[in-house]
Design a protein around this motif. Structure first.
Motif, PDB file in Angstrom:
ATOM      1  N   SER A  14       0.812  -1.216   0.000  1.00 62.33           N
ATOM      2  CA  SER A  14       0.000   0.000   0.000  1.00 62.33           C
ATOM      3  C   SER A  14       0.847   1.268   0.000  1.00 62.33           C
ATOM      4  CB  SER A  14      -0.932  -0.001   1.213  1.00 62.33           C
ATOM      5  OG  SER A  14      -0.163   0.026   2.394  1.00 62.33           O
ATOM      6  N   GLY A  15       2.161   1.127  -0.007  1.00 63.19           N
ATOM      7  CA  GLY A  15       3.047   2.285  -0.011  1.00 63.19           C
ATOM      8  C   GLY A  15       3.107   2.932  -1.376  1.00 63.19           C
ATOM      9  N   PRO A  16       3.853   4.036  -1.482  1.00 62.25           N
ATOM     10  CA  PRO A  16       3.926   4.743  -2.753  1.00 62.25           C
ATOM     11  C   PRO A  16       4.579   3.899  -3.852  1.00 62.25           C
ATOM     12  CG  PRO A  16       5.221   5.878  -1.043  1.00 62.25           C
ATOM     13  CD  PRO A  16       4.620   4.662  -0.435  1.00 62.25           C
ATOM     14  N   THR A  17       4.162   4.150  -5.095  1.00 61.58           N
ATOM     15  CA  THR A  17       4.766   3.470  -6.237  1.00 61.58           C
ATOM     16  C   THR A  17       6.142   4.061  -6.496  1.00 61.58           C
ATOM     17  OG1 THR A  17       3.921   5.056  -7.844  1.00 61.58           O
ATOM     18  CG2 THR A  17       2.477   3.178  -7.296  1.00 61.58           C
ATOM     19  N   GLU A  18       6.898   3.429  -7.385  1.00 59.62           N
ATOM     20  CA  GLU A  18       8.227   3.947  -7.714  1.00 59.62           C
ATOM     21  C   GLU A  18       8.153   5.373  -8.247  1.00 59.62           C
ATOM     22  OE1 GLU A  18      10.692   1.375 -10.098  1.00 59.62           O
ATOM     23  OE2 GLU A  18       9.794  -0.383  -9.165  1.00 59.62           O
ATOM     24  N   ASP A  19       7.162   5.645  -9.101  1.00 60.90           N
ATOM     25  CA  ASP A  19       7.011   6.988  -9.655  1.00 60.90           C
ATOM     26  C   ASP A  19       6.695   8.001  -8.558  1.00 60.90           C
ATOM     27  OD1 ASP A  19       7.499   6.047 -12.211  1.00 60.90           O
ATOM     28  OD2 ASP A  19       5.382   5.934 -12.755  1.00 60.90           O
ATOM     29  N   GLY A  48      -0.033  12.225  -6.425  1.00 60.86           N
ATOM     30  CA  GLY A  48      -1.274  11.449  -6.398  1.00 60.86           C
ATOM     31  C   GLY A  48      -1.483  10.719  -5.089  1.00 60.86           C
ATOM     32  N   LEU A  49      -0.987  11.316  -4.009  1.00 57.46           N
ATOM     33  CA  LEU A  49      -1.133  10.737  -2.672  1.00 57.46           C
ATOM     34  C   LEU A  49      -1.959  11.681  -1.807  1.00 57.46           C
ATOM     35  CD1 LEU A  49       2.600   9.731  -2.131  1.00 57.46           C
ATOM     36  CD2 LEU A  49       0.715   8.149  -2.512  1.00 57.46           C
ATOM     37  N   SER A  50      -2.446  11.178  -0.679  1.00 54.03           N
ATOM     38  CA  SER A  50      -3.142  12.059   0.262  1.00 54.03           C
ATOM     39  C   SER A  50      -2.093  12.890   1.008  1.00 54.03           C
ATOM     40  CB  SER A  50      -3.960  11.240   1.266  1.00 54.03           C
ATOM     41  OG  SER A  50      -3.102  10.584   2.172  1.00 54.03           O
ATOM     42  N   GLU A  51      -2.554  13.993   1.589  1.00 55.87           N
ATOM     43  CA  GLU A  51      -1.632  14.817   2.376  1.00 55.87           C
ATOM     44  C   GLU A  51      -1.090  14.028   3.559  1.00 55.87           C
ATOM     45  OE1 GLU A  51      -2.856  18.939   3.182  1.00 55.87           O
ATOM     46  OE2 GLU A  51      -4.383  18.619   1.635  1.00 55.87           O
ATOM     47  N   GLU A  52      -1.942  13.174   4.157  1.00 57.28           N
ATOM     48  CA  GLU A  52      -1.516  12.372   5.307  1.00 57.28           C
ATOM     49  C   GLU A  52      -0.403  11.398   4.900  1.00 57.28           C
ATOM     50  OE1 GLU A  52      -4.821  12.683   4.414  1.00 57.28           O
ATOM     51  OE2 GLU A  52      -5.260  14.196   5.936  1.00 57.28           O
ATOM     52  N   GLU A  53      -0.586  10.730   3.764  1.00 62.94           N
ATOM     53  CA  GLU A  53       0.438   9.793   3.281  1.00 62.94           C
ATOM     54  C   GLU A  53       1.740  10.525   2.987  1.00 62.94           C
ATOM     55  OE1 GLU A  53      -1.805   6.393   0.692  1.00 62.94           O
ATOM     56  OE2 GLU A  53      -2.026   8.453  -0.028  1.00 62.94           O
ATOM     57  N   THR A  54       1.613  11.692   2.378  1.00 67.98           N
ATOM     58  CA  THR A  54       2.796  12.476   2.020  1.00 67.98           C
ATOM     59  C   THR A  54       3.518  12.950   3.268  1.00 67.98           C
ATOM     60  OG1 THR A  54       1.655  13.179   0.010  1.00 67.98           O
ATOM     61  CG2 THR A  54       3.606  14.436   0.646  1.00 67.98           C
ATOM     62  N   GLN A  55       2.760  13.438   4.248  1.00 72.92           N
ATOM     63  CA  GLN A  55       3.362  13.908   5.498  1.00 72.92           C
ATOM     64  C   GLN A  55       4.063  12.754   6.219  1.00 72.92           C
ATOM     65  OE1 GLN A  55       0.607  15.608   8.340  1.00 72.92           O
ATOM     66  NE2 GLN A  55       2.183  17.037   9.017  1.00 72.92           N
ATOM     67  N   LYS A  56       3.424  11.596   6.242  1.00 73.78           N
ATOM     68  CA  LYS A  56       4.010  10.417   6.886  1.00 73.78           C
ATOM     69  C   LYS A  56       5.314  10.030   6.184  1.00 73.78           C
ATOM     70  CE  LYS A  56       3.017   5.575   7.880  1.00 73.78           C
ATOM     71  NZ  LYS A  56       2.109   4.463   7.657  1.00 73.78           N
ATOM     72  N   TRP A  57       5.302  10.050   4.844  1.00 74.41           N
ATOM     73  CA  TRP A  57       6.506   9.703   4.086  1.00 74.41           C
ATOM     74  C   TRP A  57       7.635  10.668   4.414  1.00 74.41           C
ATOM     75  CZ3 TRP A  57       9.998  11.801   0.802  1.00 74.41           C
ATOM     76  CH2 TRP A  57      10.846  10.918   0.138  1.00 74.41           C
ATOM     77  N   PHE A  58       7.340  11.980   4.431  1.00 75.10           N
ATOM     78  CA  PHE A  58       8.364  12.976   4.733  1.00 75.10           C
ATOM     79  C   PHE A  58       8.916  12.777   6.141  1.00 75.10           C
ATOM     80  CE2 PHE A  58       7.537  15.219   0.875  1.00 75.10           C
ATOM     81  CZ  PHE A  58       8.663  16.007   0.663  1.00 75.10           C
ATOM     82  N   LYS A  59       8.046  12.479   7.096  1.00 73.63           N
ATOM     83  CA  LYS A  59       8.491  12.271   8.486  1.00 73.63           C
ATOM     84  C   LYS A  59       9.434  11.066   8.565  1.00 73.63           C
ATOM     85  CE  LYS A  59       6.870  11.723  13.190  1.00 73.63           C
ATOM     86  NZ  LYS A  59       5.757  11.680  14.115  1.00 73.63           N
ATOM     87  N   GLN A  60       9.051   9.964   7.917  1.00 74.71           N
ATOM     88  CA  GLN A  60       9.899   8.766   7.926  1.00 74.71           C
ATOM     89  C   GLN A  60      11.211   9.012   7.183  1.00 74.71           C
ATOM     90  OE1 GLN A  60       7.260   5.889   6.172  1.00 74.71           O
ATOM     91  NE2 GLN A  60       6.386   5.306   8.143  1.00 74.71           N
TER      92      GLN A  60
END
Length: 80
Positions: A14-19, A48-60
């Motif tokens: 369910s994580g982000p795609t390579e692109d 093409g991600l939600s803000e929550e997913e993007t914020q979580k990715w940046f934090k990690q």
């Protein structure tokens, strides 16, 4: 279709795609490691991600980067 190794280790299905990871990595390394809410919204829309997913990715990703630099993973600035 062969899958290349993901940039971040242990991405789930369910994580982000390579692109999407490419867009996130570009913004992380070239634009801003601490995007403000407006920038985060724009990055999320571009990827093409939600803000929550993007914020979580940046934090990690920031924690991963700080660890690679020999810094504590949680502090926000060099003055903490």
């Amino acid at each position: 279709m062969p899958r290349r190794a993901a940039t971040m280790s242990a991405e789930t299905a369910s994580g982000p795609t390579e692109d999407q990871v490419e867009i996130l990595e570009y913004n992380f390394s070239k634009v801003n490691k601490h995007p403000d809410p407006t920038t985060l919204c724009l990055i999320a829309a571009e990827a093409g991600l939600s803000e929550e997913e993007t914020q979580k990715w940046f934090k990690q990703r920031l924690a991963q980067w700080r660890q690679s630099e020999g810094l504590p993973s949680e502090c926000r600035s060099v003055t903490d």
